[in-house]
Motif scaffolding. Sequence first.
Motif, PDB file in Angstrom:
ATOM      1  N   ILE A 125     107.348  44.109 -40.175  1.00 50.57           N
ATOM      2  CA  ILE A 125     108.094  44.199 -41.420  1.00 50.57           C
ATOM      3  C   ILE A 125     107.360  43.617 -42.615  1.00 50.57           C
ATOM      4  O   ILE A 125     107.586  44.050 -43.744  1.00 50.57           O
ATOM      5  N   ALA A 126     106.488  42.650 -42.426  1.00 46.72           N
ATOM      6  CA  ALA A 126     105.755  42.066 -43.545  1.00 46.72           C
ATOM      7  C   ALA A 126     104.533  41.339 -43.019  1.00 46.72           C
ATOM      8  O   ALA A 126     104.541  40.834 -41.892  1.00 46.72           O
ATOM      9  N   TRP A 143      93.751  34.726 -47.228  1.00 43.68           N
ATOM     10  CA  TRP A 143      92.610  34.375 -48.090  1.00 43.68           C
ATOM     11  C   TRP A 143      92.540  35.202 -49.352  1.00 43.68           C
ATOM     12  O   TRP A 143      91.894  34.787 -50.318  1.00 43.68           O
ATOM     13  N   VAL A 144      93.118  36.367 -49.348  1.00 41.26           N
ATOM     14  CA  VAL A 144      93.117  37.199 -50.552  1.00 41.26           C
ATOM     15  C   VAL A 144      94.547  37.618 -50.851  1.00 41.26           C
ATOM     16  O   VAL A 144      95.433  37.512 -50.008  1.00 41.26           O
ATOM     17  N   ASP A 145      94.757  38.078 -52.053  1.00 44.03           N
ATOM     18  CA  ASP A 145      96.115  38.382 -52.499  1.00 44.03           C
ATOM     19  C   ASP A 145      96.524  39.764 -52.013  1.00 44.03           C
ATOM     20  O   ASP A 145      96.630  40.709 -52.798  1.00 44.03           O
ATOM     21  N   LEU A 146      96.755  39.878 -50.711  1.00 50.52           N
ATOM     22  CA  LEU A 146      97.186  41.145 -50.134  1.00 50.52           C
ATOM     23  C   LEU A 146      98.431  40.912 -49.290  1.00 50.52           C
ATOM     24  O   LEU A 146      98.436  40.067 -48.395  1.00 50.52           O
ATOM     25  N   ILE A 147      99.468  41.655 -49.604  1.00 53.28           N
ATOM     26  CA  ILE A 147     100.741  41.548 -48.898  1.00 53.28           C
ATOM     27  C   ILE A 147     101.205  42.953 -48.551  1.00 53.28           C
ATOM     28  O   ILE A 147     101.030  43.877 -49.336  1.00 53.28           O
ATOM     29  N   THR A 202     110.658  38.901 -49.031  1.00 56.36           N
ATOM     30  CA  THR A 202     109.440  38.408 -49.659  1.00 56.36           C
ATOM     31  C   THR A 202     108.709  37.493 -48.686  1.00 56.36           C
ATOM     32  O   THR A 202     109.289  36.534 -48.185  1.00 56.36           O
ATOM     33  N   ILE A 203     107.438  37.791 -48.439  1.00 55.44           N
ATOM     34  CA  ILE A 203     106.604  36.941 -47.598  1.00 55.44           C
ATOM     35  C   ILE A 203     105.725  36.084 -48.494  1.00 55.44           C
ATOM     36  O   ILE A 203     105.236  36.553 -49.522  1.00 55.44           O
ATOM     37  N   SER A 204     105.553  34.833 -48.111  1.00 55.89           N
ATOM     38  CA  SER A 204     104.720  33.927 -48.901  1.00 55.89           C
ATOM     39  C   SER A 204     104.158  32.855 -47.985  1.00 55.89           C
ATOM     40  O   SER A 204     104.585  32.703 -46.845  1.00 55.89           O
TER      41      SER A 204
END
Length: 124
Positions: A48-49, A54-58, A69-71
């Motif tokens: 699902i997420a 290390w990089v801004d990929l979601i 929202t995953i964080s």
Amino acid sequence: QVQLVESGGGSVQAGGSLRLSCKFSGFTDRHNIVGWFRQAPGKERDRIAAINRWVDLIYYLPSVKDRFTISEDTAENIVYLQMNKLKPSDTAIYYCAAAGDFTTLWIRERPEYWGQGIQVTVSP
């Protein structure tokens, strides 16, 4: 030794919110991707997420993109899954998982490491 421990599950009414936490330990630089999967009763487990540490990929499953929202809290080694506007169809066991690359976790759905799972129940 890599460990993933989920917390924050429980029961909530439809429209409510929950925040799941995945506390991880034993990671090295090769453990790049952390994701959340879920398995509803009688159904296959589904991703699902996921987040690249290390990089801004979601990445999100389209059906949850506008509600979940995953964080990551890098200082605490925790990956969160904030779930809003929950529906009864979100009822499932939720698993945290980790892998070295996106393909292994998201495309092949074969992460190398799994948490024990945590129950989320959404009532009408």
